[in-house]
Design a protein around this motif. Structure first.
Motif, PDB file in Angstrom:
ATOM      1  N   THR A  96      80.962 -36.243  13.991  1.00  0.00           N
ATOM      2  CA  THR A  96      82.243 -35.547  13.906  1.00  0.00           C
ATOM      3  C   THR A  96      83.141 -36.227  12.885  1.00  0.00           C
ATOM      4  O   THR A  96      83.078 -37.439  12.689  1.00  0.00           O
ATOM      5  CB  THR A  96      82.998 -35.556  15.253  1.00  0.00           C
ATOM      6  OG1 THR A  96      83.201 -36.913  15.645  1.00  0.00           O
ATOM      7  CG2 THR A  96      82.235 -34.819  16.327  1.00  0.00           C
TER       8      THR A  96
ATOM      9  N   PHE B 243      86.037 -31.771  13.246  1.00  0.00           N
ATOM     10  CA  PHE B 243      85.031 -31.004  12.532  1.00  0.00           C
ATOM     11  C   PHE B 243      83.668 -31.619  12.828  1.00  0.00           C
ATOM     12  O   PHE B 243      83.577 -32.819  13.049  1.00  0.00           O
ATOM     13  CB  PHE B 243      85.251 -31.084  11.011  1.00  0.00           C
ATOM     14  CG  PHE B 243      86.490 -30.398  10.524  1.00  0.00           C
ATOM     15  CD1 PHE B 243      86.426 -29.111  10.014  1.00  0.00           C
ATOM     16  CD2 PHE B 243      87.716 -31.058  10.548  1.00  0.00           C
ATOM     17  CE1 PHE B 243      87.572 -28.477   9.539  1.00  0.00           C
ATOM     18  CE2 PHE B 243      88.865 -30.430  10.080  1.00  0.00           C
ATOM     19  CZ  PHE B 243      88.795 -29.135   9.578  1.00  0.00           C
TER      20      PHE B 243
ATOM     21  N   ASP C 272      92.717 -28.850  17.054  1.00  0.00           N
ATOM     22  CA  ASP C 272      91.938 -28.566  15.837  1.00  0.00           C
ATOM     23  C   ASP C 272      91.828 -29.788  14.927  1.00  0.00           C
ATOM     24  O   ASP C 272      91.983 -29.683  13.717  1.00  0.00           O
ATOM     25  CB  ASP C 272      92.577 -27.405  15.057  1.00  0.00           C
ATOM     26  CG  ASP C 272      92.565 -26.116  15.860  1.00  0.00           C
ATOM     27  OD1 ASP C 272      91.471 -25.598  16.096  1.00  0.00           O
ATOM     28  OD2 ASP C 272      93.647 -25.670  16.282  1.00  0.00           O
TER      29      ASP C 272
ATOM     30  N   HIS D 197      86.554 -26.253   5.580  1.00  0.00           N
ATOM     31  CA  HIS D 197      85.369 -27.045   5.241  1.00  0.00           C
ATOM     32  C   HIS D 197      84.468 -26.241   4.330  1.00  0.00           C
ATOM     33  O   HIS D 197      84.313 -25.034   4.467  1.00  0.00           O
ATOM     34  CB  HIS D 197      84.623 -27.640   6.438  1.00  0.00           C
ATOM     35  CG  HIS D 197      84.182 -26.700   7.494  1.00  0.00           C
ATOM     36  ND1 HIS D 197      82.869 -26.562   7.866  1.00  0.00           N
ATOM     37  CD2 HIS D 197      84.887 -25.890   8.287  1.00  0.00           C
ATOM     38  CE1 HIS D 197      82.786 -25.692   8.857  1.00  0.00           C
ATOM     39  NE2 HIS D 197      83.981 -25.268   9.143  1.00  0.00           N
TER      40      HIS D 197
ATOM     41  N   ARG E  52      92.395 -30.875   6.775  1.00  0.00           N
ATOM     42  CA  ARG E  52      93.336 -30.379   7.792  1.00  0.00           C
ATOM     43  C   ARG E  52      94.725 -30.584   7.210  1.00  0.00           C
ATOM     44  O   ARG E  52      95.132 -31.723   6.954  1.00  0.00           O
ATOM     45  CB  ARG E  52      93.172 -31.163   9.092  1.00  0.00           C
ATOM     46  CG  ARG E  52      94.054 -30.668  10.230  1.00  0.00           C
ATOM     47  CD  ARG E  52      93.820 -31.496  11.488  1.00  0.00           C
ATOM     48  NE  ARG E  52      94.499 -30.933  12.650  1.00  0.00           N
ATOM     49  CZ  ARG E  52      95.761 -31.206  12.973  1.00  0.00           C
ATOM     50  NH1 ARG E  52      96.483 -32.010  12.247  1.00  0.00           N
ATOM     51  NH2 ARG E  52      96.306 -30.645  14.061  1.00  0.00           N
TER      52      ARG E  52
ATOM     53  N   THR F 248      79.926 -32.421  11.288  1.00  0.00           N
ATOM     54  CA  THR F 248      79.144 -32.495  10.063  1.00  0.00           C
ATOM     55  C   THR F 248      77.811 -33.145  10.401  1.00  0.00           C
ATOM     56  O   THR F 248      77.773 -34.309  10.794  1.00  0.00           O
ATOM     57  CB  THR F 248      79.898 -33.271   8.950  1.00  0.00           C
ATOM     58  OG1 THR F 248      79.058 -33.350   7.798  1.00  0.00           O
ATOM     59  CG2 THR F 248      80.324 -34.652   9.374  1.00  0.00           C
TER      60      THR F 248
ATOM     61  N   PHE G  85      86.083 -31.663   3.977  1.00  0.00           N
ATOM     62  CA  PHE G  85      86.826 -31.252   5.170  1.00  0.00           C
ATOM     63  C   PHE G  85      88.314 -31.522   4.959  1.00  0.00           C
ATOM     64  O   PHE G  85      88.667 -32.592   4.453  1.00  0.00           O
ATOM     65  CB  PHE G  85      86.369 -32.046   6.396  1.00  0.00           C
ATOM     66  CG  PHE G  85      84.913 -31.886   6.694  1.00  0.00           C
ATOM     67  CD1 PHE G  85      84.474 -30.874   7.538  1.00  0.00           C
ATOM     68  CD2 PHE G  85      83.971 -32.718   6.101  1.00  0.00           C
ATOM     69  CE1 PHE G  85      83.122 -30.709   7.803  1.00  0.00           C
ATOM     70  CE2 PHE G  85      82.621 -32.554   6.358  1.00  0.00           C
ATOM     71  CZ  PHE G  85      82.189 -31.547   7.203  1.00  0.00           C
TER      72      PHE G  85
END
Lengths: 279, 279, 279, 279
Positions: free
Chosen positions: B275, B269, B266, B9, B48, B271, B46
């Protein structure tokens, strides 16, 4: 800021995202959303990308992308926005009604170019929305003749998709071949349960506690095409087969509506007998 | 084939995906799944990413990625796999029970390093799973002393996350500061409805037809932290407040379990006060 | 065989079911379904009974039932079948559209006697269904004058229920008093979360993972009346407030439709600020 | 105040509710909740009644009720409260784990009298809850011998219900006959979709968008017994067959738990190949 929508499917290989992203960055296109998926079984790569950036020449971007992607890659930049739907119906109005109301209020995201019924009873309703209705009876004709007439009428409108909104005739492989990957059906059960006719009677007899509906692309095998969307609703012992049918209509309506939105917004890819849905 | 998980991120800018993908391609890492999101409100990016490829040196990939990303970018390559959870409880066993059973059968994906209760009644159960239980009563102490004792015990285990599995004491900003972004709470309502105490009584009085539960990160503002997961269950007029509480436990258990899985894998995130969940 | 529907609410006491069933058996009425509920908080008894049997004189059965029930009992035998609905709208068409299509195809179970809008933009759609549309602007008038005009028009049709199908003006206690217990509103949130204006913006800001809608009877307290039905839909971090609004419309439509069906089929009783729903 | 629970099923006839309610009123029993259902197909009447009132002699009430009901009526007054469950397992722990935790914390409403596994790997877990575990391998034995050994062990505990909590051996009609209507199975699919082995692989291959689980009574026909409860969970194209299996375990656990609660609380009747569930 202007948005660009890019759709890609091709054979998978190392570095595809890098190659794609490199082309976009060179055009000062900023990737806002990128959904991608690799189907390991078929080694196919699928991506749906939304970028913002200055005005672009879509053809140029497409050509450049094709240049860095494996041979045979299918790239679409800014697909047609106002898709055309031909809707086929029999007698039940719920799916048609919902679709026409959305069309009327510009929330469908597509144009209903015509409605074709093998009965005439939905004509009045359809015409209230200024949509042409064609009555093509299947009676007193061979299946082949019926489908030729159907095809002639559908073809005239050049629809992007043919929507079977509770159209109760089984279409032959010949008809399906004309619109491969572009016929969407709403099936009145949670497939693959209750394949075939009268699923609500079957569900009633089996004493299920949930009933469902399935929207899928039509292939040569009845009820076996790639599934786009499904949903269910609880029922209980007090439901007659007729009550289940009634409750089922609500699910059918909602599931078809969801599937149409996904397809109209270019969120659905087909891979083998499955769909990849970037929702 | 070996998989590499990469979490990023950072501030958003044009060409991020290209820069990232370029680094990965140079290492012969094939992107299998890439989820990314740009929060337009905060201009944060962000991602992943799961890659396959030959053995890599995670530190090297991380350093290279940081080199091409905006200053301050947070990059994690192959995050810790077996995270440690400290679980705080009061008297209710349902969330603890579910978590310990998953831990026991290696389906939690994390280690429960300790359970701390402000009552002693869940000790016997916890110890049957060979997990240490600490009884730290809040009675006869100032809040500050209670939390210091709590913190000392938690700290000893160096947990990655502190899970409030129906822990009914409100934690002070001081305590929360020790584990910022790492405390997960299960709240017994569909937030923001029924903030505060006794939500099932509130739900009963209001005559709602659905009850819910919310898993969220804990911030200084009670019940106001970033939401990770929520779910609901239908209720009806025959439910007493007690029946709602009982039904609510099932949702609480399911929602906490879902939130823990997301965090442990995981996929979450934070922000601002929201989330981003790549599920 | 002919069916008789009987609705009862009265003060609770021992032997009510026996007394009721005795009267019915004496008339050779066979109880097919009996739903009853005692609200312990208010000591009220509610029942909805379906019987089959030979032709009866509803008034006679009603009088006999009243004779064996506590004083003040409300008994209805074969309530009005084709109820009349007056629909109030502002600008959004989705709830109106769904209701009119059901009315058109005789699946609503009720008559839409008129549509009244404080804007004129839903006139064309409404009139396509041969339903009268009245445009009553709230602009340039006192609230009192606006509501008087509204009441005059509604009153003219003698509706059984007034349905606020996304009618965005708050009605005063004076207006509500005219149709006590007979005004149904669809609220664009999962009450009691996000009471008041712009709930989708609120939901977006809070970062919820589910959004909902609530159908309720209107009382003097805004958004505080007895809840008839609620439902939710999952959302995620990619939803803008506008996306939530769009998704919310689908739930609003479904929940209002469900609530109307329940009310139209005489399945809803009000007790205090709650509903008893025999679904 | 003391509550009395009464269960009745018998042939339907006019006046049954009256006759029943009359008996109860004569005993000064106040009907708090009465659920009844007439299965028109089989002409059977089912009722579940909760009364409050002074202490009664259950046998007396039962005899009086039998006296006013059709011949062969089955009447139960205050059924056994602490039912005994024998649980059969193979290797998967999720359903067993959930059931044992509920038993341990007295929220199951029943006693787990024993666990029997055709593998030994769940012994350690089971014994941590002080529940006897019996390892009865099916290997190196005829099916008949295996089932005789199983039956001997089960029989020893005189359980009210035999719960197949992911027991992966098919039981013969001979075994089933010993516990007719008392064996509950959790099936890993939304029956009748994906009957038989490996439903998650089937679901994956078919590309479904929902997966489900079904709890049902076991009859001679595999997967064809009366359904007690079902539920589903959404999946998507990113799910492997293994991911579906993992997600499916959550549904299996929840559905079995719900079905057990319904059965334990005497809310389930069987009629033909269906259930009547007063939930």
């Amino acid at each position: 800021m202007e948005q660009t929508l890019i759709l890609i499917h091709c054979t998978d290989s190392v570095g595809l995202v890098s190659s794609i992203a490199h082309v976009l960055a060179a055009h000062q296109l900023n990737i806002i959303t990128m959904r991608e998926y690799v189907d390991e079984a078929t080694k196919r790569f699928f991506a749906r990308i939304i970028c913002t950036g200055k005005s672009i020449l879509p053809d140029e971007v497409r050509t450049e992308l094709e240049g860095v992607l494996p041979k045979g890659a299918q790239v679409t930049v800014n697909p047609k926005e106002q898709k055309k739907l031909a809707i086929l119906v029999t007698k039940e109005p719920h799916c048609l009604g919902d679709t026409l109301v959305r069309f009327f209020f510009h929330t469908l995201g597509a144009e209903v170019c015509c409605v074709i019924g093998n009965y005439d009873n939905l004509r009045e309703f359809t015409e209230r929305f200024n949509v042409p209705f064609h009555y093509i009876s299947h009676e007193g004709k061979t299946k082949d003749d019926f489908e030729k007439e159907l095809h002639r009428t559908v073809y005239h409108y050049h629809p992007d998709y043919v929507v079977l909104a509770k159209f109760m005739r089984i279409l032959s492989p010949t008809f399906v071949a004309h619109y491969r990957g572009r016929i969407i059906n709403i099936h009145h059960s949670f497939l693959p349960a209750f394949i075939g006719a009268n699923p609500y009677q079957q569900a009633y007899t089996r004493g299920v506690k949930l009933i469902g509906a399935t929207a899928h692309f039509v292939t040569d095998d009845l009820d076996e095409g790639p599934i786009i969307a499904q949903d269910i609703k609880p029922v209980n012992h007090t439901y007659t087969a007729e009550d289940m049918r009634k409750a089922g209509k609500e699910i059918e309506k909602a599931v078809l509506s969801k599937a149409l939105a996904l397809v109209i917004e270019d969120r659905v890819f087909v891979t083998g007998n499955k769909t990849v849905v970037f929702d």
